[in-house]
Motif scaffolding. Sequence first.
Motif, short mmCIF file in Angstrom:
data_model
loop_
_atom_site.label_atom_id
_atom_site.label_comp_id
_atom_site.label_asym_id
_atom_site.label_seq_id
_atom_site.Cartn_x
_atom_site.Cartn_y
_atom_site.Cartn_z
N VAL A 176 -13.99 3.97 53.89
CA VAL A 176 -13.14 4.83 53.06
C VAL A 176 -12.12 5.57 53.93
O VAL A 176 -10.93 5.65 53.60
N LEU A 177 -12.58 6.11 55.07
CA LEU A 177 -11.65 6.79 55.98
C LEU A 177 -10.58 5.84 56.49
O LEU A 177 -9.40 6.19 56.62
N ARG A 230 -5.39 9.80 49.94
CA ARG A 230 -6.61 10.55 50.30
C ARG A 230 -7.62 10.59 49.16
O ARG A 230 -8.36 11.55 49.03
N LYS A 231 -7.64 9.56 48.32
CA LYS A 231 -8.57 9.56 47.19
C LYS A 231 -9.24 8.20 47.06
O LYS A 231 -8.58 7.17 47.15
N ALA A 232 -10.56 8.20 46.86
CA ALA A 232 -11.34 6.97 46.72
C ALA A 232 -12.03 6.95 45.36
O ALA A 232 -12.42 7.99 44.83
N LEU A 233 -12.22 5.74 44.82
CA LEU A 233 -12.95 5.55 43.56
C LEU A 233 -14.23 4.77 43.86
O LEU A 233 -14.18 3.67 44.43
N LEU A 267 -15.80 17.06 54.04
CA LEU A 267 -15.47 17.67 55.32
C LEU A 267 -14.05 17.31 55.77
O LEU A 267 -13.41 18.07 56.49
N ALA A 268 -13.58 16.13 55.36
CA ALA A 268 -12.22 15.71 55.69
C ALA A 268 -11.20 16.19 54.66
O ALA A 268 -10.01 15.88 54.78
N GLU A 269 -11.68 16.92 53.63
CA GLU A 269 -10.84 17.42 52.55
C GLU A 269 -10.17 16.28 51.79
O GLU A 269 -9.01 16.38 51.36
#
Length: 446
Positions: free
Chosen positions: A144-145, A154-157, A176-178
């Motif tokens: 994801v990162l 910066r968004k995952a599904l 934690l990574a916002e």
Amino acid sequence: MRYHPLSEPDRNAMLAAIGVPSIEELYADAPPQTLLKTPLPLPNGKSELNVERFFARLAARNLPASRAPFFVGAGAYKHHIPASVDHLIQRSEFLTSYTPYQPEISQGTLQYLFEFQTQVALLTGMEVANASMYDGSTATAEAVLMAHRLTRRRKALLSGGLHPHYAEVVRTISRLAEDEVETMAPDIRAVENLIAQIDDTFSCVVVQTPDVFGNLRDLTKVAEACHKNGALLVAVFTEAMSLGLLKSPGEMGADIVVGEGQSIGNALNFGGPYVGLFATRHEFLRQMPGRLAGESVDADGRRAYVLTLSTREQHIRRDKATSNICTNSGLCALAFNIHLTLLGEAGLTRLAQVNHANAVLLAEMLGNVPKVEVLNENFFNEFTLRVEGDAAALVEKMAARGVLAGVPVSRLLPRAGLDDLLIVASTEVNTNEDRDAFVAALKESL
């Protein structure tokens, strides 16, 4: 390592070196309400012999996986591991330092990592694989990162069929990574409409197949929807053995493939250490976390192996590091490599077929048990049952009858109201007698 408690002279010497007269003075700055007024309610010290006997009695109350019919799944699978695997991983050619900072000295380590990467790339249908991660859950979070870095979003599904523990690790790292994470509702029968949710704000969509409930998923259309919206498809698996029989995620259009390799070469080990597999497309190589071993030639023209890519912060990359989780799970990757080499391509396919056939036999037997419903229309070696009553209590009753029955969904999703669901897995170690014992214990326990 032995534990040797401090003596009174030891404590006094340490206090003198620090420059305080007493233990109380040492903690003078701590708020008074945080200090214990009385000793902790712990038992008095015992002799080494008494401690050994105590823990031996405690261990005897357990039901070891090797001594009972075993049908536990949900990311922990009992497979037969040849004795040769354990013998070979202890040879001096491979048993080297965990993180060699002069890796080219360890040619045996680099060679097996190179072969491991080749195996993972072939299994997943991808172009390149790294030298492993900690486990499947952390590999998923790293994927994801990586997708965030590649897409600059910066968004995952997350699919509702993703293993809940994997999803929780992704959410923890993302928090934690916002970063933002959207998680679909638990999808027991693989009917969710992921495609309808995908838009151009997502960096990636994370889908598991076979999913945590055992359903097989065709990722082709999801991959097309991801690419249409500029997102990446992250394909996840928890049962590496399934890759010996099913269409690979790479063939279905996945951009990053991650998962757990425990079921090849690695025993259950009380939940770890395991070995995370991570593969991707060649164009994304520079953003892949972990390490990459490559093949070259030395000054004399002989074949030699080198550490081609090393992206962790310990390799003096600091803020440019793509990962700070793990260089690789070296020993577990070696066990994976040896077991898969011993099997070969034909052997892996045959073993996967046996796993599937055993699961089909069990599902057919359970289809005739009152108060039990098999929910899956398709599966590899794992499926979900709906039972009458509390599945967690049922597992305890079956364990008392000598059968390790499966994973209650309520243990994975405690607040989802799925108390009557039970995930069951069958592998090549299960015999006709094991299946008979499972069905008998289930009938007696319902």
